[in-house]
Design a protein around this motif. Structure first.
Motif, PDB file in Angstrom:
ATOM      1  N   LYS A  33       5.285-127.407  14.914  1.00 24.21           N
ATOM      2  CA  LYS A  33       6.712-127.680  14.711  1.00 24.21           C
ATOM      3  C   LYS A  33       7.249-126.945  13.492  1.00 24.21           C
ATOM      4  CE  LYS A  33       6.952-132.282  16.827  1.00 24.21           C
ATOM      5  NZ  LYS A  33       7.261-133.707  16.577  1.00 24.21           N
ATOM      6  N   GLY A  34       6.425-126.851  12.446  1.00 25.59           N
ATOM      7  CA  GLY A  34       6.845-126.100  11.268  1.00 25.59           C
ATOM      8  C   GLY A  34       7.024-124.625  11.567  1.00 25.59           C
ATOM      9  N   VAL A  35       6.079-124.049  12.310  1.00 29.13           N
ATOM     10  CA  VAL A  35       6.189-122.642  12.690  1.00 29.13           C
ATOM     11  C   VAL A  35       7.429-122.426  13.562  1.00 29.13           C
ATOM     12  CG1 VAL A  35       5.069-120.735  13.906  1.00 29.13           C
ATOM     13  CG2 VAL A  35       3.697-122.321  12.529  1.00 29.13           C
ATOM     14  N   GLN A  36       7.703-123.373  14.461  1.00 25.79           N
ATOM     15  CA  GLN A  36       8.890-123.274  15.316  1.00 25.79           C
ATOM     16  C   GLN A  36      10.164-123.171  14.487  1.00 25.79           C
ATOM     17  OE1 GLN A  36      10.234-126.906  17.180  1.00 25.79           O
ATOM     18  NE2 GLN A  36      10.925-125.824  19.030  1.00 25.79           N
ATOM     19  N   LEU A  37      10.296-124.041  13.473  1.00 27.69           N
ATOM     20  CA  LEU A  37      11.520-124.016  12.671  1.00 27.69           C
ATOM     21  C   LEU A  37      11.620-122.731  11.862  1.00 27.69           C
ATOM     22  CD1 LEU A  37      14.038-125.665  12.051  1.00 27.69           C
ATOM     23  CD2 LEU A  37      12.848-126.606  10.060  1.00 27.69           C
ATOM     24  N   ALA A  38      10.483-122.233  11.358  1.00 30.31           N
ATOM     25  CA  ALA A  38      10.500-120.974  10.619  1.00 30.31           C
ATOM     26  C   ALA A  38      10.937-119.823  11.525  1.00 30.31           C
ATOM     27  CB  ALA A  38       9.123-120.704  10.020  1.00 30.31           C
ATOM     28  N   GLU A  39      10.390-119.776  12.738  1.00 28.17           N
ATOM     29  CA  GLU A  39      10.789-118.718  13.675  1.00 28.17           C
ATOM     30  C   GLU A  39      12.272-118.803  14.008  1.00 28.17           C
ATOM     31  OE1 GLU A  39       8.720-118.106  17.289  1.00 28.17           O
ATOM     32  OE2 GLU A  39       6.935-117.261  16.320  1.00 28.17           O
ATOM     33  N   LEU A  40      12.770-120.014  14.230  1.00 26.58           N
ATOM     34  CA  LEU A  40      14.188-120.177  14.545  1.00 26.58           C
ATOM     35  C   LEU A  40      15.058-119.823  13.350  1.00 26.58           C
ATOM     36  CD1 LEU A  40      14.054-123.474  16.637  1.00 26.58           C
ATOM     37  CD2 LEU A  40      14.614-121.182  17.485  1.00 26.58           C
ATOM     38  N   GLY A  41      14.579-120.124  12.137  1.00 24.93           N
ATOM     39  CA  GLY A  41      15.314-119.728  10.951  1.00 24.93           C
ATOM     40  C   GLY A  41      15.447-118.218  10.836  1.00 24.93           C
ATOM     41  N   LEU A  42      14.351-117.514  11.095  1.00 24.44           N
ATOM     42  CA  LEU A  42      14.390-116.047  11.063  1.00 24.44           C
ATOM     43  C   LEU A  42      15.293-115.492  12.164  1.00 24.44           C
ATOM     44  CD1 LEU A  42      10.596-115.450  10.401  1.00 24.44           C
ATOM     45  CD2 LEU A  42      12.462-114.795   8.855  1.00 24.44           C
ATOM     46  N   LYS A  43      15.243-116.103  13.339  1.00 22.13           N
ATOM     47  CA  LYS A  43      16.093-115.656  14.438  1.00 22.13           C
ATOM     48  C   LYS A  43      17.557-115.933  14.151  1.00 22.13           C
ATOM     49  CE  LYS A  43      16.654-116.060  19.469  1.00 22.13           C
ATOM     50  NZ  LYS A  43      16.176-116.734  20.711  1.00 22.13           N
ATOM     51  N   SER A  44      17.840-117.095  13.584  1.00 20.65           N
ATOM     52  CA  SER A  44      19.217-117.432  13.215  1.00 20.65           C
ATOM     53  C   SER A  44      19.775-116.417  12.230  1.00 20.65           C
ATOM     54  CB  SER A  44      19.256-118.837  12.600  1.00 20.65           C
ATOM     55  OG  SER A  44      20.514-119.116  12.031  1.00 20.65           O
ATOM     56  N   TRP A  45      18.975-116.037  11.264  1.00 19.54           N
ATOM     57  CA  TRP A  45      19.387-115.036  10.277  1.00 19.54           C
ATOM     58  C   TRP A  45      19.663-113.692  10.962  1.00 19.54           C
ATOM     59  CZ3 TRP A  45      15.362-112.670   6.386  1.00 19.54           C
ATOM     60  CH2 TRP A  45      15.998-111.736   5.569  1.00 19.54           C
ATOM     61  N   ALA A  46      18.750-113.276  11.846  1.00 19.32           N
ATOM     62  CA  ALA A  46      18.901-111.980  12.521  1.00 19.32           C
ATOM     63  C   ALA A  46      20.124-111.953  13.426  1.00 19.32           C
ATOM     64  CB  ALA A  46      17.640-111.674  13.332  1.00 19.32           C
ATOM     65  N   GLU A  47      20.399-113.090  14.098  1.00 16.50           N
ATOM     66  CA  GLU A  47      21.492-113.140  15.065  1.00 16.50           C
ATOM     67  C   GLU A  47      22.770-113.754  14.496  1.00 16.50           C
ATOM     68  OE1 GLU A  47      20.023-115.080  18.556  1.00 16.50           O
ATOM     69  OE2 GLU A  47      18.427-113.595  18.871  1.00 16.50           O
ATOM     70  N   ARG A  48      22.699-114.246  13.259  1.00 17.40           N
ATOM     71  CA  ARG A  48      23.840-114.814  12.548  1.00 17.40           C
ATOM     72  C   ARG A  48      24.520-115.923  13.366  1.00 17.40           C
ATOM     73  NH1 ARG A  48      25.012-111.828   8.150  1.00 17.40           N
ATOM     74  NH2 ARG A  48      27.112-112.705   7.971  1.00 17.40           N
ATOM     75  N   ARG A  49      23.703-116.935  13.785  1.00 15.40           N
ATOM     76  CA  ARG A  49      24.257-118.023  14.590  1.00 15.40           C
ATOM     77  C   ARG A  49      23.390-119.272  14.495  1.00 15.40           C
ATOM     78  NH1 ARG A  49      22.120-118.592  20.042  1.00 15.40           N
ATOM     79  NH2 ARG A  49      20.435-117.116  20.453  1.00 15.40           N
ATOM     80  N   TRP A  50      23.984-120.421  14.901  1.00 21.47           N
ATOM     81  CA  TRP A  50      23.251-121.677  15.028  1.00 21.47           C
ATOM     82  C   TRP A  50      22.295-121.607  16.210  1.00 21.47           C
ATOM     83  CZ3 TRP A  50      22.890-126.247  12.389  1.00 21.47           C
ATOM     84  CH2 TRP A  50      23.787-126.457  11.328  1.00 21.47           C
ATOM     85  N   LEU A  51      21.142-122.266  16.081  1.00 20.59           N
ATOM     86  CA  LEU A  51      20.177-122.343  17.169  1.00 20.59           C
ATOM     87  C   LEU A  51      19.687-123.783  17.326  1.00 20.59           C
ATOM     88  CD1 LEU A  51      18.008-119.181  16.407  1.00 20.59           C
ATOM     89  CD2 LEU A  51      19.627-119.448  18.290  1.00 20.59           C
ATOM     90  N   ASP A  52      19.609-124.249  18.579  1.00 19.36           N
ATOM     91  CA  ASP A  52      19.038-125.567  18.845  1.00 19.36           C
ATOM     92  C   ASP A  52      17.520-125.506  18.651  1.00 19.36           C
ATOM     93  OD1 ASP A  52      21.477-126.724  19.469  1.00 19.36           O
ATOM     94  OD2 ASP A  52      21.320-126.207  21.598  1.00 19.36           O
ATOM     95  N   VAL A  53      16.946-126.656  18.339  1.00 15.62           N
ATOM     96  CA  VAL A  53      15.489-126.767  18.160  1.00 15.62           C
ATOM     97  C   VAL A  53      14.945-127.573  19.327  1.00 15.62           C
ATOM     98  CG1 VAL A  53      13.634-127.562  16.663  1.00 15.62           C
ATOM     99  CG2 VAL A  53      15.757-126.672  15.650  1.00 15.62           C
ATOM    100  N   PRO A  54      14.387-126.918  20.331  1.00 15.50           N
ATOM    101  CA  PRO A  54      13.916-127.644  21.520  1.00 15.50           C
ATOM    102  C   PRO A  54      12.636-128.433  21.228  1.00 15.50           C
ATOM    103  CG  PRO A  54      13.396-125.312  21.716  1.00 15.50           C
ATOM    104  CD  PRO A  54      14.209-125.455  20.478  1.00 15.50           C
ATOM    105  N   THR A  55      12.395-129.445  22.048  1.00 15.55           N
ATOM    106  CA  THR A  55      11.154-130.230  21.939  1.00 15.55           C
ATOM    107  C   THR A  55       9.985-129.397  22.424  1.00 15.55           C
ATOM    108  OG1 THR A  55      12.375-132.293  22.305  1.00 15.55           O
ATOM    109  CG2 THR A  55       9.993-132.338  22.696  1.00 15.55           C
ATOM    110  N   LEU A  56       8.910-129.386  21.654  1.00 20.12           N
ATOM    111  CA  LEU A  56       7.719-128.626  22.053  1.00 20.12           C
ATOM    112  C   LEU A  56       6.850-129.457  22.975  1.00 20.12           C
ATOM    113  CD1 LEU A  56       6.654-126.972  18.646  1.00 20.12           C
ATOM    114  CD2 LEU A  56       7.928-125.932  20.543  1.00 20.12           C
ATOM    115  N   GLU A  57       6.239-128.788  23.916  1.00 21.93           N
ATOM    116  CA  GLU A  57       5.322-129.443  24.851  1.00 21.93           C
ATOM    117  C   GLU A  57       3.894-129.024  24.508  1.00 21.93           C
ATOM    118  OE1 GLU A  57       6.256-131.601  27.049  1.00 21.93           O
ATOM    119  OE2 GLU A  57       8.430-131.335  26.753  1.00 21.93           O
ATOM    120  N   PHE A  58       3.005-130.008  24.365  1.00 17.89           N
ATOM    121  CA  PHE A  58       1.615-129.716  24.024  1.00 17.89           C
ATOM    122  C   PHE A  58       0.670-130.187  25.147  1.00 17.89           C
ATOM    123  CE2 PHE A  58       3.802-130.267  19.947  1.00 17.89           C
ATOM    124  CZ  PHE A  58       3.482-129.047  19.356  1.00 17.89           C
TER     125      PHE A  58
END
Length: 382
Positions: free
Chosen positions: A357-382
């Motif tokens: 989950k921590g890696v997910q938020l970091a990846e979304l943070g980097l993507k948000s920065w690159a795309e300059r937009r809000w991103l939803d955080v989906p539920t992960l399936e394990f």
């Protein structure tokens, strides 16, 4: 007395050495082990493993550690040791944890567990399927200041929580004008797993999820404020990854969280990290160890008037939360929990799923920065 053999990898670095080796594992060893629910004591028998023979041997001698090795394959193959811990570099971690699971070892590690979400999820699935115990460090939850925040939350002090504001960071010296840097150079190189977003958004995920509400969406702006630094060998190098992150999070229940993380900021606050929580009934500000509160009946009533100096000393309108219990070192407290989980199946909520989950938020943070937009955080399936 029961014995537990632990393989410790990556404990020559600052965090691995100070927090995990000295203040956790050796502290548990030197107090005579860990008292279990059965009344038996669990004896800790560590082996430290690393690539630098001279450094590992010196460390072992300094702390009277009988076993050390530069051969990680041999350590993983040794049936005397049942737990593997890693605090080495991020880019090596997933591979090492996977090998440890294959060797039948329980695993515990620092975050992030990977720099790639797909790998992190597969690692968590592998750990689940193995039936072995597994965990990731969530150290900030065990800080006295944040434990006091949790106590206030559980007591209903805040009423409805409205918002959370976090400030983390300090000035990391560039190394080019007489003051050496206090962080390793890999932190500022993308190819080596550096960057403050990958580092700190993993922390903020478990802090926000566990204290205030699941993270539902993120907007993040990163920056590389200092473009060049001096490395450990006195050589100049270019910084190609972020040294600051300005993030906003939407949490369940409509709570808004804003956290600034920076290695290029000078501190004028109570601590190197502070969290302010505002609610309908009260507010609190917590640092690493201390926490201050202001209830609604004690809230001053300022009036905006730019024509005269402020007459209210706002700091004096807050009350410090007293220390009503003794707090152990946060890393040691979590080690205690994990060792009890291994030895007697005690409750443990911080598996590798939390690391993913921590890696997910970091990846979304980097993507948000690159795309300059809000991103939803989906539920992960394990």
């Amino acid at each position: 007395m029961a014995r537990l053999g632990i393989i410790l990898h990556g404990v020559t670095g600052r965090m691995g050495y100070n927090q995990h080796l000295v203040r956790s594992i050796l502290a548990i060893r030197d107090q005579g082990g860990l008292a279990l629910q059965s009344g038996e004591r669990l004896e800790i028998d560590p082996i430290i493993v690393g690539r630098n023979r001279a450094k590992i041997e010196q460390l072992a001698r300094r702390h009277a550690i009988e076993r050390w090795s530069t051969d990680i394959d041999a350590a993983l193959a040794d049936p005397r040791d049942t737990v593997f811990f890693d605090a080495g570099t991020t880019l090596m971690r997933a591979g090492l944890i996977g090998r440890a699971l294959d060797a039948g070892k329980h695993v515990y590690c620092e975050k992030p567990i990977s720099d790639d979400l797909g790998i992190a999820i597969q690692l968590a699935k592998k750990a689940r399927a193995s039936g072995l115990k597994h965990g990731v460090v969530q150290d900030k939850l065990f800080l006295p200041g944040l434990r006091k925040l949790a106590m206030l939350r559980d007591s209903g002090f805040f009423g409805k929580i409205l918002s959370v504001r976090g400030e983390f960071g300090y000035w990391v010296f560039e190394g080019n004008w007489g003051v050496p840097s206090q962080r390793p150079s890999w932190n500022y190189r993308k190819a080596d797993g550096g960057g403050i977003i990958l580092d700190m958004l993993c922390h903020w995920r478990y802090v926000l999820d566990n204290l205030f509400g699941e993270v539902r969406a993120v907007s993040c702006l990163g920056a590389t404020h200092v473009p060049a630094r001096i490395d450990e060998n006195g050589k100049s190098y270019g910084c190609d990854t972020d040294d600051a992150a300005y993030a906003t999070f939407e949490l369940e229940g409509g709570i808004v969280a804003q956290i600034n993380s920076s290695w290029a900021v000078r501190v004028r606050r109570d601590d190197l990290v502070t969290f302010q929580v505002d609610g309908t009934h009260g507010s609190a500000v917590a640092g690493l160890t201390k926490c201050w509160t202001q209830h609604r009946v004690n809230t001053p009533k300022p009036v905006w008037n730019p024509d005269q100096p402020q007459t209210i000393d706002f700091y004096k309108t807050w009350d410090e939360v007293p220390d009503t219990q003794l707090f152990d070192n946060g890393f040691k407290a979590q080690w205690d929990m994990f060792l009890r989980h291994v030895a007697e199946d005690a409750p443990w909520p911080y598996g590798l799923e939390a690391g993913a989950k921590g890696v997910q938020l970091a990846e979304l943070g980097l993507k948000s920065w690159a795309e300059r937009r809000w991103l939803d955080v989906p539920t992960l399936e394990f």
